[in-house]
Design an enzyme around this catalytic site. Sequence first.
Site, short mmCIF file in Angstrom:
data_model
loop_
_atom_site.label_atom_id
_atom_site.label_comp_id
_atom_site.label_asym_id
_atom_site.label_seq_id
_atom_site.Cartn_x
_atom_site.Cartn_y
_atom_site.Cartn_z
N HIS A 1 -5.31 -25.62 -8.87
CA HIS A 1 -6.25 -26.74 -8.92
C HIS A 1 -7.69 -26.33 -8.62
O HIS A 1 -8.63 -27.07 -8.92
CB HIS A 1 -5.79 -27.89 -8.01
N GLY B 1 -11.93 -26.92 0.65
CA GLY B 1 -12.49 -25.60 0.38
C GLY B 1 -11.59 -24.49 0.85
O GLY B 1 -11.76 -23.33 0.47
N ASN B 2 -10.62 -24.80 1.72
CA ASN B 2 -9.63 -23.80 2.13
C ASN B 2 -8.56 -23.57 1.07
O ASN B 2 -7.75 -22.64 1.19
CB ASN B 2 -8.93 -24.21 3.42
N SER B 3 -8.51 -24.40 0.04
CA SER B 3 -7.49 -24.27 -1.00
C SER B 3 -7.47 -22.86 -1.57
O SER B 3 -8.50 -22.31 -1.97
CB SER B 3 -7.76 -25.25 -2.15
N GLY C 1 20.24 -27.77 -17.15
CA GLY C 1 20.45 -28.88 -18.07
C GLY C 1 21.16 -30.08 -17.47
O GLY C 1 22.07 -30.64 -18.08
N VAL C 2 20.75 -30.46 -16.25
CA VAL C 2 21.30 -31.66 -15.62
C VAL C 2 20.17 -32.47 -15.00
O VAL C 2 19.13 -31.92 -14.63
CB VAL C 2 22.33 -31.32 -14.52
N ASP D 1 1.25 -24.69 -8.37
CA ASP D 1 -0.17 -24.73 -8.04
C ASP D 1 -0.69 -23.35 -7.66
O ASP D 1 -1.42 -23.19 -6.67
CB ASP D 1 -0.45 -25.73 -6.91
N ILE E 1 19.65 -34.67 -11.67
CA ILE E 1 20.34 -34.75 -10.39
C ILE E 1 19.67 -35.80 -9.51
O ILE E 1 18.51 -36.17 -9.71
CB ILE E 1 20.35 -33.40 -9.66
#
Length: 538
Positions: free
Chosen positions: A169, A271-273, A329-330, A199, A332
């Site tokens: 992001h 800003g720490n991202s 392919g389920v 992310d 849940i």
Amino acid sequence: MTTLPPANSQSKPQREIGRAGRLRRTVAALLLGSTVLTAPALTGWAVSQAQQNATPPAVAMVQDTPASFADLAAKVSPAVVNIAATQETKAEARTQRGPTIPGVPPGTPFEEFFRQFQDQMNRNGGPNGGPNGGPDGDQDQDQGPRGKTGALGSGFIIDPAGYVVTNNHVIDGASEITVTLQDGTAMPAKLIGRDAKTDLALLKVKSDKPLPSVDWADSDKTRVGDWVMAVGNPFGLGGTVTKGIVSARGRDIHSGPYDDYFQLDAAINRGNSGGPTFDLSGRVIGINTAIYSPNGGSVGIGFAIPANLAKEVVAQLKDSGKVERGWLGVKIQEVTPDIADSVGLPSAKGALVAEVTADSPAQRAGLHQGDVVLSYAGKPVNNLRDLTRHVADTKAGDTVDLKILREGREKTVPVRIDRLSEQQQMAAAETDPGKGTAEHEEVAPVKGLKLAPLDRAARKRLGIGEDVQGVVVTGLSSSVDVPVRPGDVIERVGDTEVKSPADVRRQVTEAEKAGQKALLMLINRQGNESFVALKLKA
């Protein structure tokens, strides 16, 4: 707090006797952080006992507590970078991003000037609130001139060749990315690859010399209560160091299908991202990604992607620029306590198969709707995220064993995992069903459920196709406690398909006679099938 007696106290209950007493006083002084402990204090018999016995856990804890984080910060900070990403914005988006400035003609350079001034006031905590935030509330953004938006974040170098890890992001939609080192050197960065589901993003910068880098830790060994240190670029201020502990593991903040965050109490702000969190050895245990904040600043609740999850994704991005995941392919759903009672599980663990996708690995392996997955390749499945992550981490073509519960019996099913394609998306979120009252409504509700046959009129009103068979829920009594809505279609009760309200009543009656506490029902809500538990006894 425990207060120890003075050394010269001679009262009998408090007096320490002989050399054994000196050892106890030595340990007590160490527990209090005493600085007067000397070698002569451990002599003779006391030294012998200290050598023979393991260090008490409390003493070890005090010894491991760092007196300062300065050496650690000096060691790792050169590898932590600031990231500035610039996104181009369309003219119409710029005119719609906020209210007009009173007295300033819209679309003029004066509007842009005054808007920048207003945004700066906001970032400084002016009358319009705190700083502007990114999608997770910890990214700092600026609106620049000529339709450019700037995002500020953090990152860290994992390879001396110039590979930089950050959050997706931070750089999402960027036309330009600039990486700035601790010494102020700014370099343009190339996007190698990104993965929105976790992310994460990988960048590359060119340098004439090897760059300082850091290594991954084994985050599976990280424990709640361990010391950590975060380094990043909060509010665009530049390299900032904060410390704290790991507050919790395995947090699900509903940001994606692979949520498995560390919760930290170290101060993490916008800003720490993308910045790293280190253990005391200087290895990266996590990537700071989100904060919880009612006021825009740190309140001691931050979230970091564990290193073991991140490094596998980053390795794939480095090799191919994309991430490949396994596909079972389920669809849940969670096993609630009521559902656990319905299927005979002693506790609410596992993942309930609500739907099996046609022509999928699950269908070819013989998985059934209503199976409960208990383990995957020998690893326990305690919740939905466990199964989701295990499948995603499996290479296409590998065969794994699933332990399942079916009709009260455990069995093992081998499944050959396929590759998850771009087209195979997760199920859409549920929407409210249509409302209305069906004709021929059952007079007496079944456990508070007002039911009616799924006739042609009901199908037309609710938009239900001929391929769906069952009984429609037309209403609920005020006392009912079951997660269904008017418009839901009950397709199966227990292991039996139902086509009339009488079928439902019959299955409920038989389950009550058998002493069951709850009964599993398969419902269809606007084409999406899921299981719910109908309580039978308090």
